[in-house]
Design a protein around this motif. Structure first.
Motif, PDB file in Angstrom:
ATOM      1  N   MET A 185       0.860  -1.181   0.000  1.00  0.00           N
ATOM      2  CA  MET A 185       0.000   0.000   0.000  1.00  0.00           C
ATOM      3  C   MET A 185       0.900   1.237   0.000  1.00  0.00           C
ATOM      4  O   MET A 185       1.825   1.336   0.788  1.00  0.00           O
ATOM      5  CB  MET A 185      -0.901  -0.024   1.250  1.00  0.00           C
ATOM      6  N   ASN A 186       0.616   2.196  -0.885  1.00  0.00           N
ATOM      7  CA  ASN A 186       1.420   3.416  -0.906  1.00  0.00           C
ATOM      8  C   ASN A 186       0.907   4.424   0.129  1.00  0.00           C
ATOM      9  O   ASN A 186      -0.140   4.221   0.742  1.00  0.00           O
ATOM     10  CB  ASN A 186       1.504   3.997  -2.326  1.00  0.00           C
ATOM     11  N   ILE A 187       1.632   5.502   0.305  1.00  0.00           N
ATOM     12  CA  ILE A 187       1.338   6.490   1.354  1.00  0.00           C
ATOM     13  C   ILE A 187      -0.052   7.117   1.161  1.00  0.00           C
ATOM     14  O   ILE A 187      -0.743   7.411   2.131  1.00  0.00           O
ATOM     15  CB  ILE A 187       2.457   7.555   1.447  1.00  0.00           C
ATOM     16  N   ILE A 188      -0.476   7.308  -0.092  1.00  0.00           N
ATOM     17  CA  ILE A 188      -1.793   7.896  -0.353  1.00  0.00           C
ATOM     18  C   ILE A 188      -2.888   6.929   0.092  1.00  0.00           C
ATOM     19  O   ILE A 188      -3.851   7.331   0.764  1.00  0.00           O
ATOM     20  CB  ILE A 188      -1.942   8.261  -1.848  1.00  0.00           C
ATOM     21  N   GLU A 189      -2.752   5.658  -0.247  1.00  0.00           N
ATOM     22  CA  GLU A 189      -3.739   4.666   0.180  1.00  0.00           C
ATOM     23  C   GLU A 189      -3.749   4.517   1.696  1.00  0.00           C
ATOM     24  O   GLU A 189      -4.821   4.398   2.308  1.00  0.00           O
ATOM     25  CB  GLU A 189      -3.460   3.329  -0.500  1.00  0.00           C
ATOM     26  N   THR A 190      -2.573   4.536   2.301  1.00  0.00           N
ATOM     27  CA  THR A 190      -2.489   4.477   3.768  1.00  0.00           C
ATOM     28  C   THR A 190      -3.230   5.650   4.386  1.00  0.00           C
ATOM     29  O   THR A 190      -4.007   5.495   5.337  1.00  0.00           O
ATOM     30  CB  THR A 190      -1.009   4.473   4.223  1.00  0.00           C
ATOM     31  N   PHE A 191      -3.019   6.841   3.823  1.00  0.00           N
ATOM     32  CA  PHE A 191      -3.654   8.064   4.326  1.00  0.00           C
ATOM     33  C   PHE A 191      -5.178   7.971   4.257  1.00  0.00           C
ATOM     34  O   PHE A 191      -5.866   8.174   5.263  1.00  0.00           O
ATOM     35  CB  PHE A 191      -3.141   9.265   3.517  1.00  0.00           C
ATOM     36  N   TYR A 192      -5.708   7.631   3.070  1.00  0.00           N
ATOM     37  CA  TYR A 192      -7.166   7.604   2.927  1.00  0.00           C
ATOM     38  C   TYR A 192      -7.813   6.427   3.647  1.00  0.00           C
ATOM     39  O   TYR A 192      -8.942   6.548   4.129  1.00  0.00           O
ATOM     40  CB  TYR A 192      -7.578   7.654   1.457  1.00  0.00           C
ATOM     41  N   SER A 193      -7.122   5.298   3.746  1.00  0.00           N
ATOM     42  CA  SER A 193      -7.646   4.174   4.532  1.00  0.00           C
ATOM     43  C   SER A 193      -7.769   4.588   5.996  1.00  0.00           C
ATOM     44  O   SER A 193      -8.775   4.304   6.656  1.00  0.00           O
ATOM     45  CB  SER A 193      -6.738   2.951   4.400  1.00  0.00           C
ATOM     46  N   ALA A 194      -6.733   5.282   6.509  1.00  0.00           N
ATOM     47  CA  ALA A 194      -6.775   5.775   7.895  1.00  0.00           C
ATOM     48  C   ALA A 194      -7.891   6.797   8.071  1.00  0.00           C
ATOM     49  O   ALA A 194      -8.613   6.776   9.082  1.00  0.00           O
ATOM     50  CB  ALA A 194      -5.425   6.381   8.272  1.00  0.00           C
ATOM     51  N   PHE A 195      -8.051   7.689   7.109  1.00  0.00           N
ATOM     52  CA  PHE A 195      -9.104   8.702   7.172  1.00  0.00           C
ATOM     53  C   PHE A 195     -10.469   8.018   7.257  1.00  0.00           C
ATOM     54  O   PHE A 195     -11.319   8.383   8.077  1.00  0.00           O
ATOM     55  CB  PHE A 195      -9.009   9.596   5.939  1.00  0.00           C
ATOM     56  N   GLY A 196     -10.671   7.007   6.449  1.00  0.00           N
ATOM     57  CA  GLY A 196     -11.939   6.272   6.459  1.00  0.00           C
ATOM     58  C   GLY A 196     -12.243   5.605   7.792  1.00  0.00           C
ATOM     59  O   GLY A 196     -13.398   5.433   8.155  1.00  0.00           O
ATOM     60  N   ARG A 197     -11.192   5.246   8.528  1.00  0.00           N
ATOM     61  CA  ARG A 197     -11.350   4.634   9.864  1.00  0.00           C
ATOM     62  C   ARG A 197     -11.401   5.693  10.971  1.00  0.00           C
ATOM     63  O   ARG A 197     -11.567   5.351  12.142  1.00  0.00           O
ATOM     64  CB  ARG A 197     -10.177   3.702  10.171  1.00  0.00           C
TER      65      ARG A 197
END
Length: 155
Positions: free
Chosen positions: A1-13
């Motif tokens: 997972m790249n940093i952008i996906e990590t960021f938005y996955s965290a935002f969603g949680r």
């Protein structure tokens, strides 16, 4: 997972701590409402928005592109605007610049007029496209963030 996906996955949680870890300490953020945020202001803004959503925030993202220098994504936020209790579906395009493997510059773009019509209603539909409205929203948002930071991050 790249940093952008990590960021938005965290935002969603609603995981503000992981979102903060995605940012470089000297990060800069700008969008239609929050302009010229720097350093600790950036993760503080996300934390404030997550807290204000009271669990009523739905984040989806798509079209993620990333390389070592930067990337982009499209994302959608569905939430209740706390000031009016109105439901908002905001479609956003994000551009990123990376430094040391973290988000260094983050710029979000969205249609402020469409946002205003949803968030505020008739007055937003009427005035949402004006420079006066944009400046007022930006000033109010900055004041709210400054109050949040002083209440939550002061010694």
């Amino acid at each position: 997972m790249n940093i952008i996906e990590t960021f938005y996955s965290a935002f969603g949680r609603g995981d503000a701590q992981t979102m903060e870890a995605c940012y470089h300490p000297e990060a800069e953020f700008t969008d239609e409402v929050f302009v010229g945020l720097k350093g600790k202001e950036v993760p503080a803004m996300w934390k404030m928005l997550i807290e204000r959503s009271k669990g009523e925030l739905e984040i989806t993202y798509s079209h993620v592109q990333a390389n070592e220098q930067g990337g982009s994504a499209d994302w959608v936020a569905v939430y209740i605007f706390s000031a009016t209790g109105r439901r908002v579906i905001n479609r956003i395009h994000a551009e990123f610049e990376f430094k040391d493997g973290k988000i260094y510059r983050h710029t979000d773009s969205f249609d402020l007029h469409k946002w205003a019509a949803q968030a505020i209603g008739f007055k937003g539909k009427l005035l949402g496209g004006t420079a006066f409205f944009r400046k007022k929203v930006q000033k109010t948002a900055r004041e709210g963030l400054n109050r949040y930071i002083s209440r939550n991050f002061s010694a």
